[in-house]
Design an enzyme around this catalytic site. Structure first.
Site, short mmCIF file in Angstrom:
data_model
loop_
_atom_site.label_atom_id
_atom_site.label_comp_id
_atom_site.label_asym_id
_atom_site.label_seq_id
_atom_site.Cartn_x
_atom_site.Cartn_y
_atom_site.Cartn_z
CD GLU A 39 -9.14 -16.90 4.50
OE1 GLU A 39 -8.60 -16.24 5.14
OE2 GLU A 39 -9.17 -17.08 3.14
CB CYS A 194 3.94 -5.54 0.54
SG CYS A 194 4.58 -4.43 1.31
CB CYS A 201 9.58 -2.15 -3.71
SG CYS A 201 9.19 -2.05 -2.06
CB CYS A 204 5.35 -3.67 -5.50
SG CYS A 204 3.97 -3.03 -4.54
CB CYS A 210 4.54 2.72 -2.76
SG CYS A 210 4.86 1.98 -0.51
S1 SF4 Z 1 6.08 -1.47 -3.10
FE1 SF4 Z 1 5.19 -0.08 -1.15
S2 SF4 Z 1 3.37 -1.96 -0.79
FE2 SF4 Z 1 5.12 -1.81 -2.42
S3 SF4 Z 1 6.20 -4.09 -1.49
FE3 SF4 Z 1 6.61 -2.15 -1.59
S4 SF4 Z 1 6.77 -1.47 0.37
FE4 SF4 Z 1 5.30 -2.99 -0.03
#
Ligand code: SF4
Length: 347
Positions: A39, A194, A201, A204, A210
């Site tokens: 870390e 992200c 996205c 994601c 989002c």
């Molecule tokens: S959908 Fe939103 S949280 Fe997901 S990668 Fe895209 S900007 Fe980031």
């Protein structure tokens, strides 16, 4: 869009289990020493850079007792090249505190961990989650970016008001269990999906809720503070060489390159006089620019050639290093470049 915290965390946990990272060298362990070391190394530094340092560091200092007993110079040497050297000094002090105040065992609560040198609240929460499954919120730069985008938070991360709101949000999103997968999921999403430029996205698990995605504002969030121009500083480094070796001085522990071996700094004539040396000739090498977080340093390197059998004034912090071996010793990155310049000047 309002949503139950459980929805956010559950989707992230499921995603982490199926698509997150599971084979990093510091995963699959509950050893707080290894988790803590990773870390600290991962603060400000990317995974790919950290891996070889982490492995070499563990070979040299296999447990907290070995690290605490080592001289600071050996720790700095093992750290050399990772940058942000305050981390290495704090690492050493922290190991000593764990030995002296906690009987050689890391304390298991985020509050106690955060009282140790170099461990902030987010790092303390990560260690406690990975080593003991504790329920505590992390909030590093990557996580702030994910939160700002996903929840459409407009404040500038790093300012007191925005950070207060982000910590409150981070606490409210914590799942009841699966803390390791959740914490790792936040880290993985911020580092691999992200990302700051070009978030993926389409991959994601949070896309459906989002705000940044829905409004096409990924490039605007998180908001950034306008950056002031970095101040410029200049220095002269005197590379004193007998053709085979270069003379280094160990810096005092505080300040830039604290504890590292660096060529003497100052005007060549004054440096030579201070060290009781006579140079056969002095040659300007091409200047070098090194950018620190808070300033830009213009380095003027001067190579001063001295006779092979010369003797320096007896100062304990001086070390002659063979030119070929110097880059592997505890020298900062721009000094490695200078050593290569000296090596090529001698060809
Ligand atoms: S959908 Fe939103 S949280 Fe997901 S990668 Fe895209 S900007 Fe980031």
């Amino acid at each position: 869009m309002k949503q139950a915290p459980e929805t956010f965390s559950r989707r992230l946990i499921e995603w982490q289990k199926r698509h997150g990272r599971h084979d990093l060298p510091w995963q699959r362990t509950r050893d707080p020493y290894r988790i803590w070391l990773s870390e600290i190394m991962l603060q400000q530094t990317q995974v790919a850079t950290v891996i070889p340092y982490y492995q070499r560091f563990l070979e040299r200092f296999p447990d907290v007792a070995a690290l605490a007993a080592a001289p600071l110079a050996a720790v700095i040497e093992a750290w050399a090249g990772l940058g942000y050297y305050a981390r290495a000094r704090n690492l050493h002090r922290c190991a000593q505190r764990v030995m002296e105040d906690h009987g050689g065992r890391f304390p298991a609560t985020p509050e106690e961990l955060a009282g140790l040198p170099g461990i902030g609240p987010s790092t303390a929460a990560a260690i406690a989650a990975f080593a003991w499954g504790r329920r505590a919120a992390i909030l590093d730069g990557n996580v702030k970016r994910v939160f700002c985008r996903h929840f459409g938070i407009e404040g500038v991360p790093g300012t007191a008001a925005a950070d207060r709101a982000l910590w409150a949000l981070a606490d409210s999103l914590l799942p009841e269990d699966d803390m390791e997968a959740y914490t790792q999921g936040l880290m993985d999403l911020g580092a691999t999906v992200c990302t700051r430029p070009r978030p993926a996205c389409g991959l994601c698990p949070l896309q459906a809720t989002c705000v940044a995605y829905r409004q096409g504002r990924q490039a605007e969030l998180p908001a950034r503070r306008p950056r002031p121009a970095l101040p410029e500083r200049e220095t002269t480094l005197v590379l004193i060489s007998d053709g085979q070796h270069i003379l280094f001085e160990r810096r005092p522990p505080a300040g830039i390159w604290g504890g590292l071996l660096v060529p003497p700094e100052g005007e060549p004539a004054a440096v030579l006089a201070r060290l009781g040396l006579h140079a056969e000739d002095c040659l300007e090498l091409p200047p070098l620019l090194h950018v620190f977080t808070h300033f830009r340093l213009h380095i003027r390197p001067v190579l001063c050639r001295v006779a092979p059998d010369c003797h320096t004034a007896a100062e304990r912090n001086l070390e002659w290093l063979a030119i070929g071996l110097a880059p592997a010793a505890g020298v900062p990155t721009p000094v490695k470049k200078l050593v290569r310049l000296v090596a090529s000047a001698g060809d």
